[in-house]
Design a protein around this motif. Structure first.
Motif, mmCIF file in Angstrom:
data_model
loop_
_atom_site.group_PDB
_atom_site.id
_atom_site.type_symbol
_atom_site.label_atom_id
_atom_site.label_comp_id
_atom_site.label_asym_id
_atom_site.label_seq_id
_atom_site.Cartn_x
_atom_site.Cartn_y
_atom_site.Cartn_z
ATOM 1 N N ASP A 573 0.810 -1.219 0.000
ATOM 2 C CA ASP A 573 0.000 0.000 0.000
ATOM 3 C C ASP A 573 0.840 1.264 0.000
ATOM 4 N N LEU A 574 2.153 1.140 -0.155
ATOM 5 C CA LEU A 574 3.028 2.316 -0.071
ATOM 6 C C LEU A 574 3.929 2.408 -1.291
ATOM 7 N N ARG A 575 4.233 3.643 -1.679
ATOM 8 C CA ARG A 575 5.274 3.917 -2.673
ATOM 9 C C ARG A 575 6.265 4.897 -2.043
ATOM 10 N N LEU A 576 7.529 4.836 -2.459
ATOM 11 C CA LEU A 576 8.572 5.628 -1.801
ATOM 12 C C LEU A 576 9.356 6.450 -2.805
ATOM 13 N N LEU A 577 9.490 7.745 -2.494
ATOM 14 C CA LEU A 577 10.442 8.635 -3.163
ATOM 15 C C LEU A 577 11.553 8.938 -2.163
ATOM 16 N N SER A 578 12.789 9.167 -2.660
ATOM 17 C CA SER A 578 13.895 9.462 -1.748
ATOM 18 C C SER A 578 14.708 10.634 -2.270
ATOM 19 N N ALA A 579 15.331 11.335 -1.319
ATOM 20 C CA ALA A 579 16.196 12.471 -1.642
ATOM 21 C C ALA A 579 17.388 12.448 -0.705
ATOM 22 N N PRO A 580 18.629 12.698 -1.216
ATOM 23 C CA PRO A 580 19.826 12.623 -0.372
ATOM 24 C C PRO A 580 20.076 13.878 0.451
ATOM 25 N N ASP A 581 19.355 14.969 0.186
ATOM 26 C CA ASP A 581 19.558 16.184 0.979
ATOM 27 C C ASP A 581 18.242 16.929 1.084
ATOM 28 N N ALA A 582 18.215 17.941 1.960
ATOM 29 C CA ALA A 582 16.973 18.637 2.263
ATOM 30 C C ALA A 582 16.469 19.464 1.085
ATOM 31 N N LEU A 612 11.924 21.482 7.504
ATOM 32 C CA LEU A 612 10.546 21.490 7.989
ATOM 33 C C LEU A 612 9.985 22.907 8.004
ATOM 34 N N ARG A 613 10.798 23.871 8.415
ATOM 35 C CA ARG A 613 10.323 25.254 8.431
ATOM 36 C C ARG A 613 10.000 25.750 7.019
ATOM 37 N N VAL A 614 10.850 25.376 6.037
ATOM 38 C CA VAL A 614 10.586 25.782 4.652
ATOM 39 C C VAL A 614 9.297 25.129 4.150
ATOM 40 N N LEU A 615 9.092 23.841 4.462
ATOM 41 C CA LEU A 615 7.874 23.156 4.026
ATOM 42 C C LEU A 615 6.631 23.806 4.631
ATOM 43 N N ARG A 616 6.718 24.227 5.896
ATOM 44 C CA ARG A 616 5.560 24.853 6.532
ATOM 45 C C ARG A 616 5.270 26.238 5.961
ATOM 46 N N GLU A 617 6.313 26.915 5.492
ATOM 47 C CA GLU A 617 6.118 28.256 4.925
ATOM 48 C C GLU A 617 5.613 28.218 3.488
ATOM 49 N N THR A 618 5.654 27.043 2.843
ATOM 50 C CA THR A 618 5.180 26.898 1.459
ATOM 51 C C THR A 618 3.741 26.408 1.481
ATOM 52 N N PRO A 619 2.793 27.108 0.845
ATOM 53 C CA PRO A 619 1.374 26.696 0.905
ATOM 54 C C PRO A 619 1.124 25.288 0.378
ATOM 55 N N ALA A 623 0.604 21.449 4.691
ATOM 56 C CA ALA A 623 -0.258 20.498 5.386
ATOM 57 C C ALA A 623 0.290 19.080 5.404
ATOM 58 N N ILE A 624 1.420 18.825 4.740
ATOM 59 C CA ILE A 624 1.956 17.465 4.681
ATOM 60 C C ILE A 624 2.578 17.135 6.039
ATOM 61 N N PRO A 625 2.129 16.058 6.691
ATOM 62 C CA PRO A 625 2.764 15.684 7.975
ATOM 63 C C PRO A 625 4.185 15.174 7.748
ATOM 64 N N VAL A 626 5.082 15.577 8.636
ATOM 65 C CA VAL A 626 6.499 15.196 8.537
ATOM 66 C C VAL A 626 6.871 14.431 9.810
ATOM 67 N N GLY A 645 7.645 21.144 15.281
ATOM 68 C CA GLY A 645 6.479 20.898 14.441
ATOM 69 C C GLY A 645 6.424 19.542 13.780
ATOM 70 N N PHE A 646 7.324 18.603 14.149
ATOM 71 C CA PHE A 646 7.241 17.263 13.564
ATOM 72 C C PHE A 646 5.968 16.574 14.064
ATOM 73 N N PHE A 647 5.339 15.811 13.159
ATOM 74 C CA PHE A 647 4.108 15.102 13.511
ATOM 75 C C PHE A 647 4.392 13.962 14.481
ATOM 76 N N ARG A 648 5.440 13.200 14.237
ATOM 77 C CA ARG A 648 5.927 12.151 15.120
ATOM 78 C C ARG A 648 7.455 12.231 15.162
ATOM 79 N N TYR A 649 8.055 11.608 16.173
ATOM 80 C CA TYR A 649 9.519 11.636 16.322
ATOM 81 C C TYR A 649 9.989 10.213 16.588
#
Length: 680
Positions: A573-582, A612-619, A623-626, A645-649
């Protein structure tokens, strides 16, 4: 008559002081000059004596070189006989190159003693003698050694000089005494005259008296100044008498002020005494604190040393078996690979347990542990512990006996109480005999508390082992046991029991077994809270519905990325994208709008918190949980991450159950949010 007698005494006192000054100066000057002359002469004498001895030795060496070349002892003896002309030389000897005595000379009355093989060197003192050993060299070849022993008359010369110095000093002092006796009257007479006038003025209050000028020196100036002072005093006497009333009034005021000052001084003394006592107590506390800090520093060093060893032990197994599995030069069968993988998992779990216990201990020591104190039913907690410990005990054939229906309730933190009991039960099973028994008992304490005790039938502990029991990595004194353990559990157990207001104790008999017990405050059964149900994995969804769940994982470590890829691949039920840097992760999030983002904290260039701060500042991505997935596992790191602001840790190493639970719960949150938006 009394005044005249006093004058005589004072006159003698002034003369005595003057004579003492002159005599002291004369004595110091005489001693310095005579001492300098004597010291210089003695030094010159000693230097001349040594130089003469060296010259005599060199001369004898040259004269005796031929005798040594031709092995002519008679000629060598004749050369030594010439020393009779040197009365200070009391003995001499000629040695050949092999150190053998060839010829010798001894003055009358001197002992015929010579060293077996003298060492060449500078003249040196030897008792009352000055000895010298000089090598005999001819054309660069060592032929032998000349040995001379001369009388050192330095001490006799010092005694003579001291007698001379004493005579000169006495003569100088006598001369000074005669001179001072003659001229003392000239110096002291004017001073005595002024002293007599001053005494009369003090006795009669007659300020009209004046001192006479007897000489024309500083004493005359002193008499003029004294007369001027008397005139000034005479003029001011009337003014002083007129101001007597004012002075008396001021004296009364001063008396009252003095009484006030005395009262304030008494209060100040009391305060100083109190502050002194406080300072002494503070100093005692400081000494104790310094001693405790020293002991704590030693304990920290021992703890770090032991922790390094304990961490490296499971890592050795993990890396060793992993290298075997990764090596083409060491082929292994599927069964061996499964065995190696089992060892790796076992060592990894042991390492994770060790890290968790270290983190627990760090949290407790830093005061970061928060307890939820509530009434806890003992029967429920014991039932959970029994289900978790029986499997471990069954493997070794150990019987575990629990009480039935105690109906007891204690005031404690349910989770921490369960952790304490499991640790004591686990130790009782680990360090027990094969086929032994573990008995858990519950009984009221004489102090009104409830005491839970865990008794085993192991080897027991000596008193010295019990004294060092609650130290990190102690392992119950079973360091050589084959059972795995970190030795931190008992330290954490004691801290947790103390934080819950209880106490822990231990009794043991070598060869019989040990009893660990904890005492906690009892609570009323009516306020008992039911335990929270354990989390169960979320129900699986139809793949056709959940196949579109897109996850983005931002991770710079290839091994960690590979692990998450494998975990996601196991779920349809899952698909994965990956990135080596922020930065790339942010771009992928903006382009693909994943439903969930997994974010490492320590990333190159930009940290996970900044991303995370950049993602929250982008409309588009606000809303994507991190979910944070990081190795920063300290309590302050978790608090800082949740505050960011992380959804889970989640912390590494990854707990697969917790990992899947976090993803399922987050996706449920996303579906619920989408459903709410659709209804709106």
């Amino acid at each position: 008559m009394p005044a005249a007698g006093t004058a005589v005494i004072r006159l003698r006192s002034i003369r005595t002081k003057l004579m003492a000054v002159v005599m002291s100066t004369t004595l110091a000057a005489t001693l310095v000059s005579v001492g300098t002359v004597i010291g210089y002469d003695l030094r010159s004498y000693q230097h001349a004596l040594k130089s003469d001895l060296v010259t005599q030795a060199e001369l004898l060496g040259r004269m005796t070189a031929a005798a040594l070349n031709f092995d002519d002892a008679r000629l060598a003896q004749e050369n030594l006989a010439l020393l009779r002309a040197r009365p200070l030389v009391r003995a001499g000897a000629i040695y050949n190159a092999a150190g053998k005595l060839v010829a010798s000379y001894v003055a009358p009355g001197e002992p015929a003693e010579f060293p077996p093989r003298p060492e060449a060197g500078k003249p040196r003192a030897q008792g009352r003698y000055l000895v010298l050993a000089e090598p005999i060299v001819d054309n660069g070849e060592l032929l032998g050694t000349v040995y001379l022993r001369a009388e050192n008359r330095l001490l006799q010369r010092i005694v003579d000089y001291l007698l001379i110095a004493a005579g000169v000093t006495l003569l100088a002092l006598a001369t000074s005494w005669l001179v001072v006796r003659r001229i003392g009257r000239v110096i002291t007479a004017p001073i005595v005259a002024i002293t007599g006038i001053a005494r009369d003025v003090v006795a009669t209050r007659d300020y009209s008296r004046r001192a006479q000028r007897i000489s024309k020196d500083e004493a005359a100036d002193l008499a003029d100044s004294f007369n001027a002072m008397l005139g000034e005093i005479e003029q001011r006497t009337l003014a002083l008498e007129r101001s007597n009333q004012e002075i008396a009034h001021e004296a009364q005021e001063r008396a009252r002020a003095q009484q006030e000052v005395m009262r304030l001084n008494e209060e100040l003394e009391e305060r100083v005494h109190e502050r002194t006592l406080q300072l002494e107590l503070a100093n005692q506390e400081l000494v104790r604190a310094i001693e405790e800090a020293r002991k704590a520093n030693q304990a920290k060093s021992a703890f770090l040393s032991s922790m390094s060893h304990e961490l490296r032990t499971p890592l050795n197994a993990i890396l060793g078996f992993a290298q075997i599995l990764n090596s083409d030069a060491l082929p292994a069968s599927d069964e061996q690979k499964r065995e190696f993988a089992d060892h790796i998992v076992k060592a990894g779990r042991h390492l994770l347990t060790l890290i968790n216990e270290i983190l627990d201990l760090a949290k407790i020591e830093s005061g970061a542990v928060t307890l939820s104190m509530e009434p806890v039913g003992i029967d429920d907690v014991l039932a959970e512990c029994r289900s978790m410990i029986e499997a471990q005990a069954h493997k070794r054939g150990i019987r575990v006996l629990f009480p039935d229906h105690t109906l007891a309730v204690v005031r404690a933190d349910r989770t921490r109480l369960k952790q304490v009991l499991l640790n004591l039960l686990s130790n009782a099973v680990k360090y027990n005999r094969e086929g032994g028994a573990v008995v858990l008992a519950c009984a009221p304490d004489p102090s009104g508390r409830l005491r839970l005790s865990v008794q085993d039938t192991g080897m027991g502990l000596r008193q010295d082992q019990i004294d060092a029991l609650f130290q990190p990595f102690n392992r119950l004194g079973q360091e050589n046991s084959t059972q795995e353990g970190t030795g931190i559990g008992l330290v954490v157990t004691r801290r947790l029991v103390e934080l819950m207001g209880g106490e822990i104790g231990v009794t043991s008999s070598p060869g019989v077994g040990s009893v660990f017990s904890i005492a906690l405050a009892s609570a009323a059964p009516a306020t008992l809270n039911a335990p929270e149900p354990a989390w169960q994995p979320a129900a699986s969804h139809d793949a056709s519905v959940d196949a579109a769940h897109l996850l983005l994982y931002v991770e710079d470590n290839p091994a960690n990325l590979k692990l998450v890829e494998e975990l996601v691949r196991l779920r349809a039920d899952l698909r994965l994208l990956s990135a080596p840097d922020a930065r790339l992760g942010i771009e992928l999030a903006r382009a693909h709008h994943p439903e969930l983002i997994l974010m490492d904290i320590n990333l190159p260039g930009m940290s996970g918190v900044e991303a995370l701060r950049v993602l929250r500042e982008t409309p588009d991505t606000a809303a994507i949980p991190v979910i944070a997935l990081t190795a920063n596992a300290m309590p302050r790191d978790v608090e800082r991450g949740m505050g960011a602001g992380f959804f889970r840790y989640l912390t590494k190493p990854i707990d697969i159950v917790m990992f899947n639970e976090a993803i399922d719960r987050t996706l449920e949150h996303v579906r619920a949010r989408h459903a709410g938006e659709g209804a709106a």
